[in-house]
Design a protein around this motif. Structure first.
Motif, mmCIF file in Angstrom:
data_model
loop_
_atom_site.group_PDB
_atom_site.id
_atom_site.type_symbol
_atom_site.label_atom_id
_atom_site.label_comp_id
_atom_site.label_asym_id
_atom_site.label_seq_id
_atom_site.Cartn_x
_atom_site.Cartn_y
_atom_site.Cartn_z
ATOM 1 N N ALA A 1 -10.332 15.055 -4.783
ATOM 2 C CA ALA A 1 -11.351 14.148 -4.241
ATOM 3 C C ALA A 1 -11.757 13.154 -5.313
ATOM 4 O O ALA A 1 -11.515 13.353 -6.502
ATOM 5 C CB ALA A 1 -12.575 14.929 -3.752
ATOM 6 N N VAL A 2 -12.388 12.079 -4.856
ATOM 7 C CA VAL A 2 -12.945 11.061 -5.747
ATOM 8 C C VAL A 2 -14.462 11.179 -5.680
ATOM 9 O O VAL A 2 -15.039 11.256 -4.588
ATOM 10 C CB VAL A 2 -12.483 9.650 -5.312
ATOM 11 C CG1 VAL A 2 -13.175 8.579 -6.143
ATOM 12 C CG2 VAL A 2 -10.972 9.525 -5.434
ATOM 13 N N VAL A 3 -15.107 11.234 -6.840
ATOM 14 C CA VAL A 3 -16.566 11.310 -6.924
ATOM 15 C C VAL A 3 -17.068 9.906 -7.226
ATOM 16 O O VAL A 3 -16.763 9.339 -8.269
ATOM 17 C CB VAL A 3 -17.011 12.292 -8.029
ATOM 18 C CG1 VAL A 3 -18.530 12.400 -8.058
ATOM 19 C CG2 VAL A 3 -16.377 13.661 -7.816
ATOM 20 N N THR A 4 -17.833 9.330 -6.301
ATOM 21 C CA THR A 4 -18.222 7.935 -6.450
ATOM 22 C C THR A 4 -19.476 7.620 -5.636
ATOM 23 O O THR A 4 -19.777 8.309 -4.663
ATOM 24 C CB THR A 4 -17.060 7.006 -6.007
ATOM 25 O OG1 THR A 4 -17.424 5.650 -6.240
ATOM 26 C CG2 THR A 4 -16.719 7.210 -4.543
ATOM 27 N N GLY A 5 -20.162 6.582 -6.052
ATOM 28 C CA GLY A 5 -21.280 6.064 -5.267
ATOM 29 C C GLY A 5 -20.835 4.910 -4.388
ATOM 30 O O GLY A 5 -21.645 4.290 -3.714
ATOM 31 N N ARG A 6 -19.541 4.603 -4.418
ATOM 32 C CA ARG A 6 -19.010 3.473 -3.667
ATOM 33 C C ARG A 6 -18.554 3.895 -2.278
ATOM 34 O O ARG A 6 -18.195 5.037 -2.051
ATOM 35 C CB ARG A 6 -17.808 2.878 -4.424
ATOM 36 C CG ARG A 6 -18.190 2.291 -5.756
ATOM 37 C CD ARG A 6 -17.011 2.036 -6.657
ATOM 38 N NE ARG A 6 -15.879 1.410 -5.986
ATOM 39 C CZ ARG A 6 -14.745 1.090 -6.612
ATOM 40 N NH1 ARG A 6 -14.615 1.339 -7.899
ATOM 41 N NH2 ARG A 6 -13.762 0.533 -5.955
ATOM 42 N N ALA A 7 -18.558 2.921 -1.372
ATOM 43 C CA ALA A 7 -18.104 3.191 -0.004
ATOM 44 C C ALA A 7 -16.777 2.492 0.285
ATOM 45 O O ALA A 7 -16.289 2.539 1.400
ATOM 46 C CB ALA A 7 -19.159 2.713 0.995
ATOM 47 N N ASP A 8 -16.200 1.857 -0.727
ATOM 48 C CA ASP A 8 -15.000 1.035 -0.516
ATOM 49 C C ASP A 8 -13.750 1.665 -1.110
ATOM 50 O O ASP A 8 -12.922 1.002 -1.714
ATOM 51 C CB ASP A 8 -15.212 -0.352 -1.138
ATOM 52 C CG ASP A 8 -15.403 -0.274 -2.650
ATOM 53 O OD1 ASP A 8 -15.850 0.792 -3.128
ATOM 54 O OD2 ASP A 8 -15.093 -1.259 -3.334
ATOM 55 N N VAL A 9 -13.606 2.976 -0.967
ATOM 56 C CA VAL A 9 -12.443 3.660 -1.520
ATOM 57 C C VAL A 9 -11.632 4.264 -0.370
ATOM 58 O O VAL A 9 -11.703 5.463 -0.116
ATOM 59 C CB VAL A 9 -12.865 4.763 -2.523
ATOM 60 C CG1 VAL A 9 -11.661 5.285 -3.285
ATOM 61 C CG2 VAL A 9 -13.907 4.237 -3.487
ATOM 62 N N PRO A 10 -10.877 3.442 0.347
ATOM 63 C CA PRO A 10 -10.133 3.958 1.499
ATOM 64 C C PRO A 10 -8.983 4.858 1.071
ATOM 65 O O PRO A 10 -8.422 4.715 -0.013
ATOM 66 C CB PRO A 10 -9.605 2.681 2.161
ATOM 67 C CG PRO A 10 -9.485 1.703 1.045
ATOM 68 C CD PRO A 10 -10.621 2.028 0.101
ATOM 69 N N GLY A 11 -8.652 5.793 1.938
ATOM 70 C CA GLY A 11 -7.496 6.645 1.703
ATOM 71 C C GLY A 11 -7.752 7.839 0.810
ATOM 72 O O GLY A 11 -6.843 8.605 0.546
ATOM 73 N N PHE A 12 -8.977 8.016 0.349
ATOM 74 C CA PHE A 12 -9.290 9.143 -0.522
ATOM 75 C C PHE A 12 -10.423 9.959 0.081
ATOM 76 O O PHE A 12 -11.317 9.415 0.722
ATOM 77 C CB PHE A 12 -9.741 8.659 -1.909
ATOM 78 C CG PHE A 12 -8.694 7.907 -2.673
ATOM 79 C CD1 PHE A 12 -7.779 8.582 -3.461
ATOM 80 C CD2 PHE A 12 -8.623 6.537 -2.595
ATOM 81 C CE1 PHE A 12 -6.812 7.891 -4.170
ATOM 82 C CE2 PHE A 12 -7.657 5.839 -3.300
ATOM 83 C CZ PHE A 12 -6.748 6.518 -4.079
ATOM 84 N N LYS A 13 -10.399 11.253 -0.142
ATOM 85 C CA LYS A 13 -11.561 12.078 0.188
ATOM 86 C C LYS A 13 -12.610 11.778 -0.868
ATOM 87 O O LYS A 13 -12.355 11.910 -2.060
ATOM 88 C CB LYS A 13 -11.198 13.560 0.172
ATOM 89 C CG LYS A 13 -12.374 14.475 0.486
ATOM 90 C CD LYS A 13 -11.926 15.894 0.615
ATOM 91 C CE LYS A 13 -13.074 16.796 1.026
ATOM 92 N NZ LYS A 13 -13.694 16.443 2.271
ATOM 93 N N THR A 14 -13.793 11.325 -0.459
ATOM 94 C CA THR A 14 -14.824 10.960 -1.433
ATOM 95 C C THR A 14 -15.996 11.928 -1.382
ATOM 96 O O THR A 14 -16.348 12.461 -0.332
ATOM 97 C CB THR A 14 -15.342 9.528 -1.181
ATOM 98 O OG1 THR A 14 -15.861 9.441 0.141
ATOM 99 C CG2 THR A 14 -14.231 8.513 -1.368
#
Length: 197
Positions: free
Chosen positions: A114-127
């Motif tokens: 998974a990607v740990v982020t405060g962003r909402a613009d990371v398509p294609g990844f489990k965030t």
């Protein structure tokens, strides 16, 4: 046995805060957490190895030439989980920290969970959000091996006593057997025994 999880992504104050708050969250759930971090003040390859949130801190000014598993076994054998910033070429479960302005780097890594982020613009990844409780939930549910034996921790005067796996199994099995004989003692869950002397 210590379980290693890699946290990739650009270093800096925010990543350090995420790692430390994640350690506090996991320790509040009864897990001892260790870190293997890059030592920014040293020559390339320097490491800081520490048990969080307080305890052993060891600075290695150059790469000791050991794998993450060897570092964990040698310096952090009391930890249940080791969070490592070193991830290149490591075949381990990984999270990628992705702050504003950074691009994902582990898209093709089969270990990326998974990607740990405060962003909402990371398509294609489990965030996952920048929320230590949510990240800890994910680690425990998705990244820890199933069927691990019961973990036993013994504290005397507030200080944790080291215990090898064999001793943990022996103490845990004995305590569960004795408590299981009591009414309601056969329920699953965390068992805590406090003895005042």
């Amino acid at each position: 046995m210590t379980h290693v999880i890699c946290l990739a992504g650009p270093g800096g104050e925010n990543k350090t805060k995420l790692m430390e708050s994640l350690a506090v969250e996991l320790e509040s759930r009864g897990l001892a957490v260790g870190f293997v971090r890059l030592l920014e003040s040293a020559a390339p390859g320097g490491l800081t190895i520490d048990l969080a949130p307080a305890g052993l801190r060891l600075e290695l000014r150059k790469d000791p030439g050991m794998s993450i598993e060897e570092l964990a076994a040698r310096f952090l054998d009391d930890a249940d989980i080791v969070i490592s910033e070193i991830h290149q070429g490591v075949k381990r479960a990984k999270l990628e920290y992705l702050p504003q302005g950074a691009n994902p780097e582990l898209a093709d890594d089969p270990g990326l969970k998974a990607v740990v982020t405060g962003r909402a613009d990371v398509p294609g990844f489990k965030t996952l959000p920048l929320d230590p409780a949510r990240v800890a939930d994910f680690i425990l549910a998705e990244m820890m091996p199933a069927g691990e034996p019961s973990k036993v921790r013994v504290f005397l005067g507030g200080k944790r006593l080291p215990m090898k796996d064999f001793v943990q199994d022996m103490v845990g099995d004995t305590a569960k057997a004795m408590i299981g004989a009591l009414r309601g003692g056969d329920r699953a869950g965390r068992l805590m025994i406090i003895v005042e002397d």
